[in-house]
Design an enzyme around this catalytic site. Sequence first.
Site, PDB file in Angstrom:
ATOM      1  N   LYS A  73       0.864  -1.182   0.000  1.00  0.00           N
ATOM      2  CA  LYS A  73       0.000   0.000   0.000  1.00  0.00           C
ATOM      3  C   LYS A  73       0.899   1.231   0.000  1.00  0.00           C
ATOM      4  O   LYS A  73       2.067   1.149   0.349  1.00  0.00           O
ATOM      5  CB  LYS A  73      -0.899   0.009   1.232  1.00  0.00           C
ATOM      6  CG  LYS A  73      -1.992  -1.048   1.196  1.00  0.00           C
ATOM      7  CD  LYS A  73      -2.953  -0.834   2.345  1.00  0.00           C
ATOM      8  CE  LYS A  73      -4.030  -1.894   2.367  1.00  0.00           C
ATOM      9  NZ  LYS A  73      -4.936  -1.721   3.510  1.00  0.00           N
TER      10      LYS A  73
ATOM     11  N   HIS B  50       2.006   6.700   2.928  1.00  0.00           N
ATOM     12  CA  HIS B  50       1.416   8.045   2.880  1.00  0.00           C
ATOM     13  C   HIS B  50       2.017   8.974   3.938  1.00  0.00           C
ATOM     14  O   HIS B  50       2.892   8.596   4.714  1.00  0.00           O
ATOM     15  CB  HIS B  50      -0.103   7.969   2.986  1.00  0.00           C
ATOM     16  CG  HIS B  50      -0.592   7.235   4.203  1.00  0.00           C
ATOM     17  ND1 HIS B  50      -0.438   7.728   5.471  1.00  0.00           N
ATOM     18  CD2 HIS B  50      -1.226   6.048   4.325  1.00  0.00           C
ATOM     19  CE1 HIS B  50      -0.968   6.888   6.333  1.00  0.00           C
ATOM     20  NE2 HIS B  50      -1.442   5.852   5.672  1.00  0.00           N
TER      21      HIS B  50
ATOM     22  N   HIS C  10       2.438   7.832   7.492  1.00  0.00           N
ATOM     23  CA  HIS C  10       3.582   6.971   7.803  1.00  0.00           C
ATOM     24  C   HIS C  10       4.843   7.810   7.990  1.00  0.00           C
ATOM     25  O   HIS C  10       5.689   7.499   8.819  1.00  0.00           O
ATOM     26  CB  HIS C  10       3.802   5.922   6.710  1.00  0.00           C
ATOM     27  CG  HIS C  10       2.711   4.893   6.655  1.00  0.00           C
ATOM     28  ND1 HIS C  10       1.988   4.656   5.520  1.00  0.00           N
ATOM     29  CD2 HIS C  10       2.211   4.078   7.615  1.00  0.00           C
ATOM     30  CE1 HIS C  10       1.083   3.723   5.778  1.00  0.00           C
ATOM     31  NE2 HIS C  10       1.202   3.360   7.033  1.00  0.00           N
TER      32      HIS C  10
END
Length: 579
Positions: free
Chosen positions: A139, A142, A145
């Site tokens: 994933k 973003h 994170h």
Amino acid sequence: MACFFRGRIAAKLGRTLQQSEDAFKPALSAVPVFKKQQSPDFKLSISSLRVSGVLPSGGDIQLQTEDLATRLKQDSVVEDISAGCGVINFTVNRRLFVEKMLEPFGKGEDEKFGLDSELFNTLKRGTTLVEYSSPNIAKKFHAGHLRSTIIGNFIANLKQSLGNNVIRMNYLGDWGMQFGLLGTGFCQFGCPEKLKQNPLQHLFEVYVQVNKEAEQNEDVRQAARVFFRQLEQHESEAVSLWRQFREITVAEYQHVYKRLGVHFDIYSGESFHQDQAQEVVQQLQSRGLLKTSEKGTGVVDLSPAGDMSSVCTLLRSDGTTLYITRDLAAAIDRKEKYSFDEMIYVTDKSQANHFHQLFHILLTMGHSWADRCQHVPFGLVRGMKTRSGEVVFLEDVLDEARTRMLHNMNQSKTTKEMDDPEDTAEKVGISALIIQDFKGPLQSDYNFDWDRMLQAQGDTGVFLQYTHARLCSLIRRHEGVEAAVFEPSLLFEQTSIAILQHLLRYDEVLYQSAQDLQPKHLVNFLLKLCHLIASAHRELPVKGSSQDVAQARLRLFSGARSVLANGMKILGITPVDKM
């Protein structure tokens, strides 16, 4: 060195009021510095002494303040004592003040400055486990994170600098139904060659594609459930593909973390706790805590009245575990393995309820140490975009920060020649990212702004780095001038005293940061220090001064540089020495 003066003032108060000097230290604090304005060095809060029972809580507080001030006598350490509004102000002997404050920097104890303070004696020491960053495999990495990574790194650095044994853990999202989708998707759309060339990008593309398919096609959703069940049952083909995804992703992330100056002691993940999660389920069943809902899911009742009005789901109806089940197993396993004294989770504020439930269930299971687990939440970053559009991977942000910073450096007339401009631009760009993120309360959302973040003027990471590089340049130019001994009376100007008074607050700022785990206190302290240093550059020239004046001023600048560098490192910033 604040602890030396704090101790002497507390001893004076203890003798006067016939109490232990330790009773006064929490009520004593360094006075914040205001530019161009003379101020005392320490203040004693009378209301704090009333609250703690050292002084009677009744009566007029101002009369009490003035009465105590008149009973305190000056001595060789304290040269002035005066009553303010509910506080008693202390100014220490100027010669001793300058001498003591700059003493560590002549002994090669720069790294220890402010860290031997008695303030830290009340903090719990021991083993601290910090879980941070924790991206999901396949994933997008973003902005959340990124925030988790730099905030967690700050907390780990702070705890370590204060003497804790710190375990830095990255708990990867490497399990769960998304792997059913990813496994199914890779069998359909995956390309081993693309996986080698650009692993994160390719896995992300596959994941996006299979998600679109799954929205319209029940067969894809069913295939994903089957693949995940195969994983949970350790079927070799599914496990082999999963392991390949995980190893490739960790290797890629390690490269990015290295650029950020972040390291981890342990790369863990949900996958490590799949079997233990089933053991947790069995423990909950044997204690009668796991109930079956009308939908056939396994739940724990968290309602105070025990009426199932608030439940937490731990098992799907097909018997597979959920994220929180694996989190329970992970917490129990970590306590057994690492015997931590505290565990800190750094995630966005949307997970506050998850951690509330996690800690509640652990306590219900009889794990009293769950009281020493803490969630540090943070807000959202809005508008983190690169020139090519929305951010997908952290590497895109770091590349953009470096490119923009390099452009700004090339445009600037003050930029010095350096061996590796790209490396400097990267370090300064990362500083800018970190300071923009850390200036406010962590729980606040903020708008990402490239232009404001990379300004050389104003309260930015660029300003911190510029100040540090300028100090390094000054010290390099006068190499051999600084001496082991200097004359303190040559630093009695208000500009010098203001810097030293500000440095008095360093241990208090670290203590405050350790209390609430907010980096803003240290950021604001360092930015203020940089403004005071900028004034000193203008008003205290080294070039053209007599040798003894130059030596004294260099000691001051050298000490300020050391504290600035130490503070930057705690924030997770690598100081540059040329810019």
